[in-house]
Design an enzyme around this catalytic site. Structure first.
Site, mmCIF file in Angstrom:
data_model
loop_
_atom_site.group_PDB
_atom_site.id
_atom_site.type_symbol
_atom_site.label_atom_id
_atom_site.label_comp_id
_atom_site.label_asym_id
_atom_site.label_seq_id
_atom_site.Cartn_x
_atom_site.Cartn_y
_atom_site.Cartn_z
ATOM 1 N N ARG A 195 -19.132 30.815 -13.118
ATOM 2 C CA ARG A 195 -18.022 30.671 -12.159
ATOM 3 C C ARG A 195 -16.821 31.556 -12.532
ATOM 4 O O ARG A 195 -15.708 31.291 -12.123
ATOM 5 C CB ARG A 195 -17.598 29.189 -12.058
ATOM 6 N N ARG B 65 -6.896 43.390 8.946
ATOM 7 C CA ARG B 65 -7.412 43.334 7.571
ATOM 8 C C ARG B 65 -8.445 44.432 7.358
ATOM 9 O O ARG B 65 -9.349 44.291 6.528
ATOM 10 C CB ARG B 65 -8.065 41.979 7.311
ATOM 11 N N CYS C 279 -0.712 48.175 0.889
ATOM 12 C CA CYS C 279 -0.958 46.753 1.198
ATOM 13 C C CYS C 279 -0.805 45.883 -0.050
ATOM 14 O O CYS C 279 0.111 45.073 -0.138
ATOM 15 C CB CYS C 279 -2.351 46.571 1.786
ATOM 16 N N ASN D 76 -4.237 39.662 0.329
ATOM 17 C CA ASN D 76 -3.893 40.755 -0.594
ATOM 18 C C ASN D 76 -3.282 40.232 -1.891
ATOM 19 O O ASN D 76 -3.454 40.827 -2.957
ATOM 20 C CB ASN D 76 -2.952 41.747 0.092
ATOM 21 N N HIS E 274 -20.213 33.725 -17.583
ATOM 22 C CA HIS E 274 -20.044 32.360 -17.084
ATOM 23 C C HIS E 274 -20.320 32.358 -15.579
ATOM 24 O O HIS E 274 -19.858 33.257 -14.877
ATOM 25 C CB HIS E 274 -18.598 31.903 -17.377
ATOM 26 N N LYS F 119 -2.808 36.343 5.967
ATOM 27 C CA LYS F 119 -2.948 37.793 5.739
ATOM 28 C C LYS F 119 -2.315 38.182 4.396
ATOM 29 O O LYS F 119 -2.890 38.925 3.601
ATOM 30 C CB LYS F 119 -2.278 38.541 6.901
#
Ligand code: NAD
Length: 420
Positions: A245, A153, A259, A209, A243, A205
């Site tokens: 969140r 990664r 990727c 992405n 906001h 993994k």
């Protein structure tokens, strides 16, 4: 039996840093690559890829004798497969490199060996694809030969640092395999090492992405919706992100690189339920078409328009053009008869001919910023305007100070801003 020697198959962006770090960690490492040029360069202490700090590490590993590059594998305690897993034309994983690499180690496999797949792969590849190949050795996978998937990664440009410090997922085909693989990585990894099963490691993994790809698709779709409603998407994002969140990304001309634009397809290939993941890919892949539509509007009043594309890499400050949205934008513009000129200070050997900066702007009707390279933030619009036939600029990365361009007499548009 402890692991003393490692054979790494594939000496590219992932395999070479991994092989040289293992060599620095005291393992005897045989690095294997099909490409003769790569093998010869490494054995002379040189490298064929750009990565900060890597040349010094490779030279030290080769000079100390801990790393030797070869054309074909040799016996070792552990084998690490780090070969490419590209996308086929029909959006499936091309596992032919993994197959060739796995078959090439069969004559050297011995009881007690460990085989690790590092290549990014569709879920169940380790169990359903790699294990049957390894079983052809006559050894029993999971008992006589242990097998694990250990995904990568790392971020190009920071690979050595991240190989050591990132947390690492190790998925074994059984617990014994995962434990053995942990023993290998423990010597170089300072982040946490988390053990799981092989399919969960593969899927984790891919989801990392995919998470990013889907979130980018969400704002790219907002960009299209806002344009339809004559709203300013960037203003909507600014307000929504107040906001506590909510954290919307920024729209862009598409998603590239090997990727983010590839890995979600590996899930789609394996599941009929992956509707959102497929749709996100399609939305992101459609963005170059939208950008070209806007470009055509911006030069719609000009008989034989000339458009300057600034930046062809898939993101800012890198030289990587794999799956870059700029490539689709250039092709679509050329297909529709628009003359293009290209300038990218980071990219050499692009598939479309490049110019120097002045030539790229000379007589141009529109500048399109397609990659947010640091250099573009410091352009001097007044000097550029003198070179151009029409002073127009379209910033698809929201990276220019458009006020400065407007003060220099430019008509400036930004992707995601309400079109004037
Ligand atoms: N580059 C990244 O940033 C990155 C990040 C995460 C995951 N990955 C994954 O890691 C894997 C490797 O990617 P990469 O970027 O290092 O690829 P790469 O193209 O840089 O290097 C792969 C190397 O493997 C060699 N090779 C091909 N077949 C071989 C074989 N049978 N035996 C020996 N060598 C062989 C090629 O000649 C090449 O030098 C891919 O699955 C990729 O998706 C890459």
């Amino acid at each position: 039996m402890g692991i003393k020697s490692i054979c790494v198959l594939g000496l590219g962006y992932i395999g070479l840093p991994t092989a040289s770090l293992f060599a620095a960690g005291g393992y005897g490492v045989i690095g294997v690559d099909k490409d003769e040029r790569v093998v010869n360069m490494i054995n002379r202490g040189l490298i064929h890829i750009e990565e900060p700090g890597l040349n010094t590490l490779v030279r030290a590993a080769v000079n100390s004798g801990q790393l030797v590059a070869k054309h074909s594998p040799e016996a070792a305690d552990a084998f690490i497969i780090a070969v490419p897993t590209p996308l086929t034309e029909d959006k499936k994983a091309d596992l032919s490199f993994v197959k060739n690499a796995a078959e090439s180690i069969l004559p050297y496999l011995r009881a007690g060996n460990l085989v690790i797949l590092e290549s990014t792969s569709p879920p169940l590849t380790t169990q359903d694809f790699l294990v049957p190949i390894l079983a052809q050795s006559g050894l029993v996978p999971g008992e006589e030969v242990l097998v694990a998937h250990c995904p990568e990664r790392v971020l190009p440009g920071n690979i050595l640092q991240e190989l050591v410090n990132n947390n690492r997922i190790i998925g074994g085909i059984n617990p014994a395999s995962a434990l053995k693989a942990r023993e290998v990585y423990k010597r170089i990894v300072q982040g946490d090492i988390v053990l799981t099963d092989a399919a969960s490691a593969e899927m984790a993994k891919l989801m990392e992405n995919t998470f990013r790809d889907v979130n980018i698709a969400l704002v790219n779709e907002l960009c299209l919706v806002a344009a339809e409603m004559e709203l300013d998407a960037l203003e909507v994002i600014r307000l929504a992100n107040m906001h506590p969140r909510v954290s919307l990304h920024r729209p862009g001309p598409g998603v590239g690189g090997h990727c983010l634009s590839v890995d979600p397809w590996f899930i789609v290939e394996k599941s009929r339920q992956a509707r959102l993941i497929r749709l996100a890919r399609e939305v992101n892949d459609s963005m170059p078409y939208y950008v070209v539509e806007r470009i055509r509007e911006l030069v719609g009043d000009i008989a034989e328009p000339v458009v300057t594309i600034l930046g062809v890499s898939y993101k800012g400050n890198v030289d990587d053009t794999r799956e870059s949205p700029s490539t689709s934008i250039c092709r679509l513009l050329q297909e529709s008869g628009v003359k293009i000129r290209i300038y990218d200070p980071h990219v050499r050997n692009y598939e479309v001919e490049q110019s120097d900066f002045e030539t790229a702007c000379l007589g141009s009707d529109l500048i399109v910023v397609a990659a947010d390279h640091q250099e573009f933030k410091y352009l001097a619009p007044a000097e550029i305007g003198v070179l151009m036939r029409h002073k127009r600029v379209f910033d698809t990365r929201n990276c220019l100070n458009t006020k400065k361009w407007e003060e220099a007499g430019f008509f400036a548009q930004v992707l995601g801003r309400k079109f004037k």
